[in-house]
Write a protein that holds these residues in place. Sequence first.
Motif, PDB file in Angstrom:
ATOM      1  N   THR A 188     -11.669 -42.666   2.677  1.00 54.91           N
ATOM      2  CA  THR A 188     -10.822 -41.979   3.657  1.00 54.91           C
ATOM      3  C   THR A 188     -11.506 -40.737   4.197  1.00 54.91           C
ATOM      4  N   LEU A 189     -12.216 -40.026   3.347  1.00 54.04           N
ATOM      5  CA  LEU A 189     -12.949 -38.843   3.791  1.00 54.04           C
ATOM      6  C   LEU A 189     -14.005 -39.199   4.820  1.00 54.04           C
ATOM      7  N   ALA A 190     -14.694 -40.318   4.615  1.00 52.55           N
ATOM      8  CA  ALA A 190     -15.788 -40.699   5.508  1.00 52.55           C
ATOM      9  C   ALA A 190     -15.309 -41.209   6.858  1.00 52.55           C
ATOM     10  N   PHE A 191     -14.166 -41.911   6.891  1.00 50.34           N
ATOM     11  CA  PHE A 191     -13.755 -42.567   8.128  1.00 50.34           C
ATOM     12  C   PHE A 191     -12.520 -41.948   8.777  1.00 50.34           C
ATOM     13  N   VAL A 192     -11.691 -41.225   8.027  1.00 52.59           N
ATOM     14  CA  VAL A 192     -10.440 -40.695   8.585  1.00 52.59           C
ATOM     15  C   VAL A 192     -10.489 -39.176   8.705  1.00 52.59           C
ATOM     16  N   VAL A 193     -10.796 -38.504   7.602  1.00 52.57           N
ATOM     17  CA  VAL A 193     -10.860 -37.041   7.657  1.00 52.57           C
ATOM     18  C   VAL A 193     -12.020 -36.591   8.524  1.00 52.57           C
ATOM     19  N   ARG A 194     -13.160 -37.238   8.342  1.00 56.22           N
ATOM     20  CA  ARG A 194     -14.334 -36.989   9.192  1.00 56.22           C
ATOM     21  C   ARG A 194     -14.666 -38.288   9.916  1.00 56.22           C
ATOM     22  N   GLY A 195     -15.891 -38.416  10.362  1.00 59.28           N
ATOM     23  CA  GLY A 195     -16.329 -39.673  10.946  1.00 59.28           C
ATOM     24  C   GLY A 195     -15.642 -40.025  12.244  1.00 59.28           C
ATOM     25  N   PRO A 196     -15.305 -41.302  12.439  1.00 57.22           N
ATOM     26  CA  PRO A 196     -14.777 -41.754  13.741  1.00 57.22           C
ATOM     27  C   PRO A 196     -13.456 -41.102  14.131  1.00 57.22           C
ATOM     28  N   PHE A 197     -12.538 -40.922  13.201  1.00 59.30           N
ATOM     29  CA  PHE A 197     -11.210 -40.401  13.547  1.00 59.30           C
ATOM     30  C   PHE A 197     -11.152 -38.878  13.476  1.00 59.30           C
ATOM     31  N   ALA A 198     -11.693 -38.294  12.421  1.00 56.53           N
ATOM     32  CA  ALA A 198     -11.809 -36.840  12.264  1.00 56.53           C
ATOM     33  C   ALA A 198     -10.483 -36.123  12.490  1.00 56.53           C
ATOM     34  N   ILE A 199      -9.444 -36.538  11.764  1.00 56.36           N
ATOM     35  CA  ILE A 199      -8.137 -35.897  11.907  1.00 56.36           C
ATOM     36  C   ILE A 199      -7.977 -34.710  10.971  1.00 56.36           C
ATOM     37  N   GLY A 200      -8.919 -34.536  10.043  1.00 54.72           N
ATOM     38  CA  GLY A 200      -8.849 -33.409   9.129  1.00 54.72           C
ATOM     39  C   GLY A 200      -8.011 -33.709   7.896  1.00 54.72           C
ATOM     40  N   GLY A 201      -7.926 -32.700   7.024  1.00 55.28           N
ATOM     41  CA  GLY A 201      -7.183 -32.862   5.776  1.00 55.28           C
ATOM     42  C   GLY A 201      -5.697 -32.628   5.973  1.00 55.28           C
ATOM     43  N   VAL A 202      -5.026 -33.557   6.596  1.00 58.52           N
ATOM     44  CA  VAL A 202      -3.605 -33.433   6.926  1.00 58.52           C
ATOM     45  C   VAL A 202      -2.809 -34.470   6.137  1.00 58.52           C
ATOM     46  N   VAL A 203      -1.488 -34.431   6.314  1.00 58.52           N
ATOM     47  CA  VAL A 203      -0.606 -35.335   5.576  1.00 58.52           C
ATOM     48  C   VAL A 203      -0.958 -36.793   5.849  1.00 58.52           C
ATOM     49  N   LEU A 204      -1.271 -37.118   7.096  1.00 58.11           N
ATOM     50  CA  LEU A 204      -1.572 -38.501   7.466  1.00 58.11           C
ATOM     51  C   LEU A 204      -2.785 -39.016   6.714  1.00 58.11           C
ATOM     52  N   ALA A 205      -3.809 -38.188   6.544  1.00 60.93           N
ATOM     53  CA  ALA A 205      -5.014 -38.613   5.832  1.00 60.93           C
ATOM     54  C   ALA A 205      -4.697 -38.904   4.359  1.00 60.93           C
ATOM     55  N   GLY A 206      -3.899 -38.050   3.731  1.00 62.06           N
ATOM     56  CA  GLY A 206      -3.523 -38.303   2.344  1.00 62.06           C
ATOM     57  C   GLY A 206      -2.716 -39.576   2.192  1.00 62.06           C
ATOM     58  N   ALA A 207      -1.816 -39.839   3.135  1.00 66.68           N
ATOM     59  CA  ALA A 207      -1.013 -41.060   3.070  1.00 66.68           C
ATOM     60  C   ALA A 207      -1.877 -42.302   3.247  1.00 66.68           C
ATOM     61  N   ILE A 208      -2.870 -42.230   4.117  1.00 66.30           N
ATOM     62  CA  ILE A 208      -3.759 -43.377   4.309  1.00 66.30           C
ATOM     63  C   ILE A 208      -4.555 -43.654   3.040  1.00 66.30           C
ATOM     64  N   ALA A 209      -5.038 -42.594   2.384  1.00 66.86           N
ATOM     65  CA  ALA A 209      -5.797 -42.781   1.140  1.00 66.86           C
ATOM     66  C   ALA A 209      -4.945 -43.445   0.068  1.00 66.86           C
ATOM     67  N   LEU A 210      -3.718 -42.992  -0.098  1.00 64.20           N
ATOM     68  CA  LEU A 210      -2.854 -43.578  -1.122  1.00 64.20           C
ATOM     69  C   LEU A 210      -2.378 -44.971  -0.730  1.00 64.20           C
ATOM     70  N   ALA A 211      -2.208 -45.217   0.568  1.00 67.99           N
ATOM     71  CA  ALA A 211      -1.832 -46.559   1.008  1.00 67.99           C
ATOM     72  C   ALA A 211      -2.941 -47.561   0.691  1.00 67.99           C
ATOM     73  N   LEU A 212      -4.190 -47.165   0.931  1.00 66.55           N
ATOM     74  CA  LEU A 212      -5.307 -48.030   0.558  1.00 66.55           C
ATOM     75  C   LEU A 212      -5.350 -48.248  -0.951  1.00 66.55           C
ATOM     76  N   LEU A 213      -4.960 -47.230  -1.702  1.00 64.39           N
ATOM     77  CA  LEU A 213      -4.992 -47.317  -3.158  1.00 64.39           C
ATOM     78  C   LEU A 213      -3.991 -48.338  -3.691  1.00 64.39           C
TER      79      LEU A 213
END
Length: 296
Positions: free
Chosen positions: A135-160
């Motif tokens: 999630t850090l490589a593709f969502v927080v940074r990388g192509p999407f780069a939305i930062g360390g926000v609630v959405l990024a944490g939810a995506i990481a746990l959803a993948l988990l």
Amino acid sequence: MTSTSIIRPDLTGKNRSSAPGTVFAMLLWASLAIVCVFLFFVLAIIVQKGIARFDLDLVTDQPSKIAPQTSGVASALYGTLWVCVLTATFALPLGIAAAVYLEEYADPNSRWNRLIELNIQNLAAVPTVIYGILTLAFVVRGPFAIGGVVLAGAIALALLILPVVIITTREALRAVPREIRDGSLALGATLWQTTWKQTLPSAIPGIATGSILALSRAIGEAAPLILVGATTFVTFNPNGVFDRYTTLPVQIYNLVPQDRQAFRDLAYAAILLLLIVLLAMNAIAIWLRNRYQRQW
């Protein structure tokens, strides 16, 4: 008159063969007893030291570095709720749909489908920190780069929890007898009508139980959230999916190493709160299973 011979068992050999099994069983019980003793010891310390700070102010006040005696974990609690709701929104529909496809529609003999099933089984055993790195490589940074926000944490746990949801949903679907499907199809229903009207309603208890247990696992995770930017000290409640946030496990991770005893007491109270939330979710899952489980 024919004489019958009585075959006497070799009791000595039987005792010799069962001795290693008895020793192994005793070792297992001894290991279980040791683990339970340590577990009860840790729980006793948490309850003893956390009950003093366990009050209404704990869930209504914001954390404070200046006055830890009166600070709370409101921001972490709200952040946990935000992340949990978004995780369920992402993971449950996708996981249940994938399980329905693999179990009801996909060809089990297809090489592609077998590859998908193998990867799902492997993903369920991947360490949680790997999902944080992804999630850090593709969502927080990388192509999407939305930062360390609630959405990024939810995506990481959803993948988990997504592989867990898929596996538990498939097991619930397999528990539905084949005769129900065959009877519905024999009466002229389509495969989709059979799945929607017969199979899924019959599997709801198992699906709900597995989903709640998967979400309870997500709530207790800290490692992937630390990687994706769950700030360790936040004094405000998140108001949207693009706000900064923290969660109870991350807040506890930040409080435990503090030197002042007041911070440690707050950490014990936060741990006790998290345990109560997790126990409540597991109790709901057990109640749903016992209340709606069918005996075919």
